[in-house]
Design a protein around this motif. Structure first.
Motif, PDB file in Angstrom:
ATOM      1  N   MET A 157       0.830  -1.203   0.000  1.00  0.00           N
ATOM      2  CA  MET A 157       0.000   0.000   0.000  1.00  0.00           C
ATOM      3  C   MET A 157       0.867   1.257   0.000  1.00  0.00           C
ATOM      4  O   MET A 157       0.582   2.222  -0.709  1.00  0.00           O
ATOM      5  CB  MET A 157      -0.907  -0.040   1.249  1.00  0.00           C
ATOM      6  CG  MET A 157      -1.952   1.037   1.274  1.00  0.00           C
ATOM      7  SD  MET A 157      -3.165   0.782  -0.023  1.00  0.00           S
ATOM      8  CE  MET A 157      -4.454   1.856   0.518  1.00  0.00           C
ATOM      9  N   HIS A 188       3.730   1.635  -1.298  1.00  0.00           N
ATOM     10  CA  HIS A 188       4.296   1.828  -2.639  1.00  0.00           C
ATOM     11  C   HIS A 188       3.222   2.311  -3.614  1.00  0.00           C
ATOM     12  O   HIS A 188       3.474   3.184  -4.433  1.00  0.00           O
ATOM     13  CB  HIS A 188       4.898   0.514  -3.140  1.00  0.00           C
ATOM     14  CG  HIS A 188       6.131   0.124  -2.382  1.00  0.00           C
ATOM     15  ND1 HIS A 188       7.350  -0.046  -2.974  1.00  0.00           N
ATOM     16  CD2 HIS A 188       6.334  -0.095  -1.058  1.00  0.00           C
ATOM     17  CE1 HIS A 188       8.251  -0.362  -2.053  1.00  0.00           C
ATOM     18  NE2 HIS A 188       7.646  -0.407  -0.882  1.00  0.00           N
ATOM     19  N   PHE A 193      10.903   0.090  -7.149  1.00  0.00           N
ATOM     20  CA  PHE A 193      12.194  -0.585  -7.051  1.00  0.00           C
ATOM     21  C   PHE A 193      12.092  -2.101  -6.873  1.00  0.00           C
ATOM     22  O   PHE A 193      13.074  -2.818  -7.030  1.00  0.00           O
ATOM     23  CB  PHE A 193      13.100   0.055  -5.981  1.00  0.00           C
ATOM     24  CG  PHE A 193      12.610   0.005  -4.575  1.00  0.00           C
ATOM     25  CD1 PHE A 193      12.102   1.144  -3.967  1.00  0.00           C
ATOM     26  CD2 PHE A 193      12.703  -1.164  -3.820  1.00  0.00           C
ATOM     27  CE1 PHE A 193      11.680   1.130  -2.652  1.00  0.00           C
ATOM     28  CE2 PHE A 193      12.296  -1.187  -2.507  1.00  0.00           C
ATOM     29  CZ  PHE A 193      11.769  -0.038  -1.913  1.00  0.00           C
ATOM     30  N   CYS A 215       1.057   3.753  14.717  1.00  0.00           N
ATOM     31  CA  CYS A 215       0.682   2.957  13.549  1.00  0.00           C
ATOM     32  C   CYS A 215       1.970   2.524  12.866  1.00  0.00           C
ATOM     33  O   CYS A 215       2.901   3.307  12.731  1.00  0.00           O
ATOM     34  CB  CYS A 215      -0.169   3.788  12.588  1.00  0.00           C
ATOM     35  SG  CYS A 215      -0.682   2.878  11.123  1.00  0.00           S
ATOM     36  N   SER A 272       1.762  -0.352   6.502  1.00  0.00           N
ATOM     37  CA  SER A 272       0.736  -1.225   5.944  1.00  0.00           C
ATOM     38  C   SER A 272       1.080  -2.699   6.096  1.00  0.00           C
ATOM     39  O   SER A 272       0.219  -3.519   6.361  1.00  0.00           O
ATOM     40  CB  SER A 272       0.504  -0.878   4.476  1.00  0.00           C
ATOM     41  OG  SER A 272       1.717  -0.824   3.767  1.00  0.00           O
ATOM     42  N   GLU A 273       2.335  -3.058   5.963  1.00  0.00           N
ATOM     43  CA  GLU A 273       2.734  -4.470   6.085  1.00  0.00           C
ATOM     44  C   GLU A 273       3.416  -4.745   7.414  1.00  0.00           C
ATOM     45  O   GLU A 273       3.077  -5.675   8.130  1.00  0.00           O
ATOM     46  CB  GLU A 273       3.704  -4.824   4.959  1.00  0.00           C
ATOM     47  CG  GLU A 273       3.086  -5.617   3.831  1.00  0.00           C
ATOM     48  CD  GLU A 273       2.540  -6.961   4.279  1.00  0.00           C
ATOM     49  OE1 GLU A 273       3.272  -7.748   4.890  1.00  0.00           O
ATOM     50  OE2 GLU A 273       1.357  -7.238   4.021  1.00  0.00           O
ATOM     51  N   ARG A 278      -2.814  -4.452  13.718  1.00  0.00           N
ATOM     52  CA  ARG A 278      -2.987  -5.485  12.695  1.00  0.00           C
ATOM     53  C   ARG A 278      -2.246  -6.698  13.203  1.00  0.00           C
ATOM     54  O   ARG A 278      -1.249  -6.552  13.892  1.00  0.00           O
ATOM     55  CB  ARG A 278      -2.346  -5.048  11.376  1.00  0.00           C
ATOM     56  CG  ARG A 278      -3.253  -4.328  10.461  1.00  0.00           C
ATOM     57  CD  ARG A 278      -2.561  -4.033   9.139  1.00  0.00           C
ATOM     58  NE  ARG A 278      -1.546  -3.016   9.312  1.00  0.00           N
ATOM     59  CZ  ARG A 278      -1.812  -1.738   9.429  1.00  0.00           C
ATOM     60  NH1 ARG A 278      -3.057  -1.324   9.390  1.00  0.00           N
ATOM     61  NH2 ARG A 278      -0.859  -0.857   9.568  1.00  0.00           N
ATOM     62  N   MET A 290      -7.048  -2.856  12.055  1.00  0.00           N
ATOM     63  CA  MET A 290      -6.602  -2.908  10.660  1.00  0.00           C
ATOM     64  C   MET A 290      -6.221  -1.573  10.021  1.00  0.00           C
ATOM     65  O   MET A 290      -5.126  -1.432   9.543  1.00  0.00           O
ATOM     66  CB  MET A 290      -7.630  -3.595   9.746  1.00  0.00           C
ATOM     67  CG  MET A 290      -7.802  -5.070  10.000  1.00  0.00           C
ATOM     68  SD  MET A 290      -6.270  -6.007   9.879  1.00  0.00           S
ATOM     69  CE  MET A 290      -6.027  -6.121   8.127  1.00  0.00           C
ATOM     70  N   ALA A 349      -6.595   2.896   9.766  1.00  0.00           N
ATOM     71  CA  ALA A 349      -7.119   4.209  10.187  1.00  0.00           C
ATOM     72  C   ALA A 349      -6.851   5.221   9.073  1.00  0.00           C
ATOM     73  O   ALA A 349      -5.922   5.038   8.292  1.00  0.00           O
ATOM     74  CB  ALA A 349      -6.417   4.656  11.459  1.00  0.00           C
ATOM     75  N   GLY A 393       8.291   3.775   8.081  1.00  0.00           N
ATOM     76  CA  GLY A 393       8.043   3.641   6.638  1.00  0.00           C
ATOM     77  C   GLY A 393       8.143   5.054   6.077  1.00  0.00           C
ATOM     78  O   GLY A 393       7.741   6.017   6.737  1.00  0.00           O
ATOM     79  N   TRP A 394       8.661   5.197   4.898  1.00  0.00           N
ATOM     80  CA  TRP A 394       8.982   6.530   4.389  1.00  0.00           C
ATOM     81  C   TRP A 394       7.744   7.419   4.242  1.00  0.00           C
ATOM     82  O   TRP A 394       7.787   8.623   4.502  1.00  0.00           O
ATOM     83  CB  TRP A 394       9.739   6.418   3.059  1.00  0.00           C
ATOM     84  CG  TRP A 394      10.280   7.720   2.589  1.00  0.00           C
ATOM     85  CD1 TRP A 394       9.954   8.391   1.446  1.00  0.00           C
ATOM     86  CD2 TRP A 394      11.269   8.539   3.251  1.00  0.00           C
ATOM     87  NE1 TRP A 394      10.668   9.553   1.354  1.00  0.00           N
ATOM     88  CE2 TRP A 394      11.481   9.668   2.446  1.00  0.00           C
ATOM     89  CE3 TRP A 394      11.982   8.420   4.452  1.00  0.00           C
ATOM     90  CZ2 TRP A 394      12.382  10.688   2.784  1.00  0.00           C
ATOM     91  CZ3 TRP A 394      12.876   9.423   4.791  1.00  0.00           C
ATOM     92  CH2 TRP A 394      13.064  10.539   3.964  1.00  0.00           C
TER      93      TRP A 394
HETATM   94  O1  LIG Z   1      -3.801   2.270   9.207  1.00  0.00           O
HETATM   95  C1  LIG Z   1      -3.170   2.779   8.282  1.00  0.00           C
HETATM   96  C2  LIG Z   1      -1.862   2.372   7.917  1.00  0.00           C
HETATM   97  C3  LIG Z   1      -1.235   3.014   6.883  1.00  0.00           C
HETATM   98  N1  LIG Z   1      -1.854   4.015   6.208  1.00  0.00           N
HETATM   99  C4  LIG Z   1      -1.177   4.685   5.080  1.00  0.00           C
HETATM  100  O2  LIG Z   1      -0.412   3.722   4.369  1.00  0.00           O
HETATM  101  C5  LIG Z   1       0.841   4.254   4.010  1.00  0.00           C
HETATM  102  C6  LIG Z   1       1.901   3.382   4.645  1.00  0.00           C
HETATM  103  O3  LIG Z   1       3.140   3.713   4.115  1.00  0.00           O
HETATM  104  P1  LIG Z   1       4.530   3.602   4.922  1.00  0.00           P
HETATM  105  O4  LIG Z   1       4.474   4.433   6.129  1.00  0.00           O
HETATM  106  O5  LIG Z   1       5.615   3.939   3.956  1.00  0.00           O
HETATM  107  O6  LIG Z   1       4.544   2.119   5.432  1.00  0.00           O
HETATM  108  P2  LIG Z   1       4.710   0.725   4.630  1.00  0.00           P
HETATM  109  O7  LIG Z   1       3.756   0.621   3.507  1.00  0.00           O
HETATM  110  O8  LIG Z   1       4.699  -0.352   5.640  1.00  0.00           O
HETATM  111  O9  LIG Z   1       6.189   0.947   4.079  1.00  0.00           O
HETATM  112  C7  LIG Z   1       6.831   0.192   3.104  1.00  0.00           C
HETATM  113  O10 LIG Z   1       7.092   1.048   2.002  1.00  0.00           O
HETATM  114  C8  LIG Z   1       7.831   2.231   2.328  1.00  0.00           C
HETATM  115  C9  LIG Z   1       7.961   3.042   1.053  1.00  0.00           C
HETATM  116  O11 LIG Z   1       8.792   2.364   0.165  1.00  0.00           O
HETATM  117  C10 LIG Z   1       9.187   1.875   2.922  1.00  0.00           C
HETATM  118  O12 LIG Z   1       9.836   3.071   3.336  1.00  0.00           O
HETATM  119  C11 LIG Z   1       8.975   0.969   4.138  1.00  0.00           C
HETATM  120  O13 LIG Z   1      10.242   0.575   4.641  1.00  0.00           O
HETATM  121  C12 LIG Z   1       8.155  -0.254   3.751  1.00  0.00           C
HETATM  122  O14 LIG Z   1       7.852  -1.027   4.918  1.00  0.00           O
HETATM  123  C13 LIG Z   1       0.895   5.684   4.512  1.00  0.00           C
HETATM  124  O15 LIG Z   1       0.566   6.562   3.461  1.00  0.00           O
HETATM  125  C14 LIG Z   1      -0.197   5.725   5.579  1.00  0.00           C
HETATM  126  O16 LIG Z   1      -0.818   6.988   5.702  1.00  0.00           O
HETATM  127  C15 LIG Z   1      -3.111   4.431   6.549  1.00  0.00           C
HETATM  128  O17 LIG Z   1      -3.677   5.355   5.943  1.00  0.00           O
HETATM  129  N2  LIG Z   1      -3.733   3.798   7.581  1.00  0.00           N
END
Ligand SMILES: O=c1ccn([C@@H]2O[C@H](COP(=O)(O)OP(=O)(O)O[C@H]3O[C@H](CO)[C@@H](O)[C@H](O)[C@H]3O)[C@@H](O)[C@H]2O)c(=O)[nH]1
Length: 419
Positions: free
Chosen positions: A1, A3, A99, A254, A257-258, A286, A317, A319, A338-339
């Motif tokens: 998500m 990405h 990437f 939080c 996503s993963e 989660r 799950m 927010a 996460g970035w």
């Molecule tokens: O309950 C939730 C959880 C996540 N988000 C959104 O989901 C995105 C999550 O992105 P990020 O914070 O980057 O987390 P991950 O998707 O887990 O990150 C993966 O992708 C990133 C971008 O490449 C890398 O930096 C991380 O290391 C890698 O784990 C963000 O926009 C959040 O706002 C929500 O809206 N609600």
């Protein structure tokens, strides 16, 4: 998500400033296509006509044979021909790849389309990716076993155990995929990064100076960020709860996503830490261990929800993070870094949390909400927020980078400035 959202935000940024373009996002469907991803794609498709999603043919896979990351690599590897077919039918000006998608380099070469990488993490991470060919030769063992500092251009020394997860174990298949990425990056037409010049000046300079890639040309770097999701419309019960809390009193937790999929032991430790901190909190949980709605409460310590009632709110799950972070009651953000979360935190305040033990959670929350360090972090983040807005304004560094990127692919395709 993480990405997908930033790729779509890049698309939105391109069409906002260069409206003659349209964007097609190639997507893979499989076990990781969860509810939030499906509904996100539906919303974008319904609201932004210039962005369409092209769903690549589904690849049959025996999911028992792969973990969640290996599934992604395998699907991408087996989709090379499908990507090539899609490129031939779409005939795009340029292909921009995540990437994870290095195998698509060959699809693009066969279809004669220039390829740009999009790094959804920051320039620090890109330094690691580019310099990895050199690290692979300099450090002979696996980083996970080394217990030493690793030196990379433009970065402070990094404990070997903090190297990207994919790079930790020399014997894993991820390691070869990471090495392959390092070898492919310099062969691309350019590298787009979701960062901005004044956020990460040292690693950006190291990349532009060409010192991260030995004996090869470093492609042009386009720092076009921060590309962040809009807060969007819609309500959520956690926002109503935040409305009733004092200003800047709530710590938001939080973990992306993963990475946010914790084992029940880890969830238990976080819960204990939050309870001991005594602070108000909003926590998104989660877990891999169960997905049944009724089982959630069993994952938390006995009586936790009752004891923290009123001062704590648990979301299961997902927010609306961007909205939560801009809510006036949120005074701190504990994140896995996460970035996207880091960039979104420029609208709030964050401290990274490393070790998932109750005492660490408690310390982290107290530090953020009570200490001088927490205050300093707030001041730094505020300054970065101003810098980010400047980067995206007219003639700001990210807008200049976007214009250079568009010029570059026009040149690659031999197009005039009107096409
Ligand atoms: O309950 C939730 C959880 C996540 N988000 C959104 O989901 C995105 C999550 O992105 P990020 O914070 O980057 O987390 P991950 O998707 O887990 O990150 C993966 O992708 C990133 C971008 O490449 C890398 O930096 C991380 O290391 C890698 O784990 C963000 O926009 C959040 O706002 C929500 O809206 N609600």
């Amino acid at each position: 998500m993480g990405h997908l959202i930033s790729m779509v935000e890049l698309g939105k940024f391109i069409i906002k400033h260069h409206p003659s373009y349209s964007i097609t996002v190639l997507t893979l469907t499989n076990s990781f296509t969860t509810g939030p991803i499906t509904s996100y794609i539906r919303t974008i498709s319904a609201t932004i006509p210039a962005i369409t999603f092209h769903h690549l043919p589904k690849i049959p896979l025996d999911l028992q044979m792969y973990d969640s990351t290996a599934v992604i690599f395998e699907l991408i590897r087996r989709s090379v021909q499908n990507v090539e077919d899609a490129l031939r039918s779409i005939s795009p000006t340029a292909l921009i790849i995540d990437f994870f998608c290095s195998p698509a380099m060959s699809s693009a070469a066969n279809a004669n389309v220039p390829v740009y990488y999009f790094i959804t993490s920051g320039a620090c991470c890109l330094v690691t990716m580019l310099y990895f060919q050199t690290l692979d030769q300099d450090y002979l063992g696996s980083f996970k076993d080394m217990n030493r500092l690793v030196y990379l251009p433009g970065l402070p020394p990094i404990p070997s155990s903090d190297m990207p997860e994919l790079a930790l174990d020399r014997n894993s298949t991820y390691y070869s995929a990471f090495l392959e990425l390092s070898q492919y990056l310099p062969k691309s037409a350019g590298i787009i990064v979701n960062t901005f010049d004044s956020l990460e000046p040292k690693p950006i300079k190291a990349i532009r100076d060409g010192v991260c890639v030995e004996d090869q040309h470093t492609p042009p770097l386009y720092c076009v960020g921060p590309l962040l999701a809009d807060a969007g419309d819609g309500s959520h019960e956690c926002l109503n709860w935040l409305d009733s809390q004092p200003k800047r009193s709530v710590v938001y937790l939080c973990f992306g996503s993963e990475a946010g999929m914790f084992s029940s032991d880890q969830l238990w430790e976080i819960a204990k830490g939050l309870e001991m901190s005594g602070h108000r909190f909003l926590w998104v949980i989660r877990s891999r261990s169960t997905m049944r709605e009724d089982d959630w409460d069993l994952l938390l310590p006995d009586g936790f929800l009752d004891r923290t009632k009123g001062r704590g709110f648990v979301v299961k799950m997902w927010a609306p993070q961007v909205k939560v972070l801009s809510h006036k009651s949120v005074g701190g953000f504990v994140t896995h870094c996460g970035w996207n979360s880091v960039l979104e935190a420029t609208r709030a305040v964050a401290l990274p949390m490393d070790v998932l033990e109750a005492a660490e959670v408690e310390k982290c929350v107290r530090q953020l909400m009570d200490s001088a360090e927490g205050k300093m972090v707030r001041r730094v983040v505020e300054a970065k927020r101003v810098d980010a807005a400047r980067a995206l304004s007219d003639n700001g560094s990210s807008r200049v980078a976007l214009a250079a990127l568009v010029r570059s692919w026009r040149k690659d395709r031999g197009l005039s400035s009107h096409q």
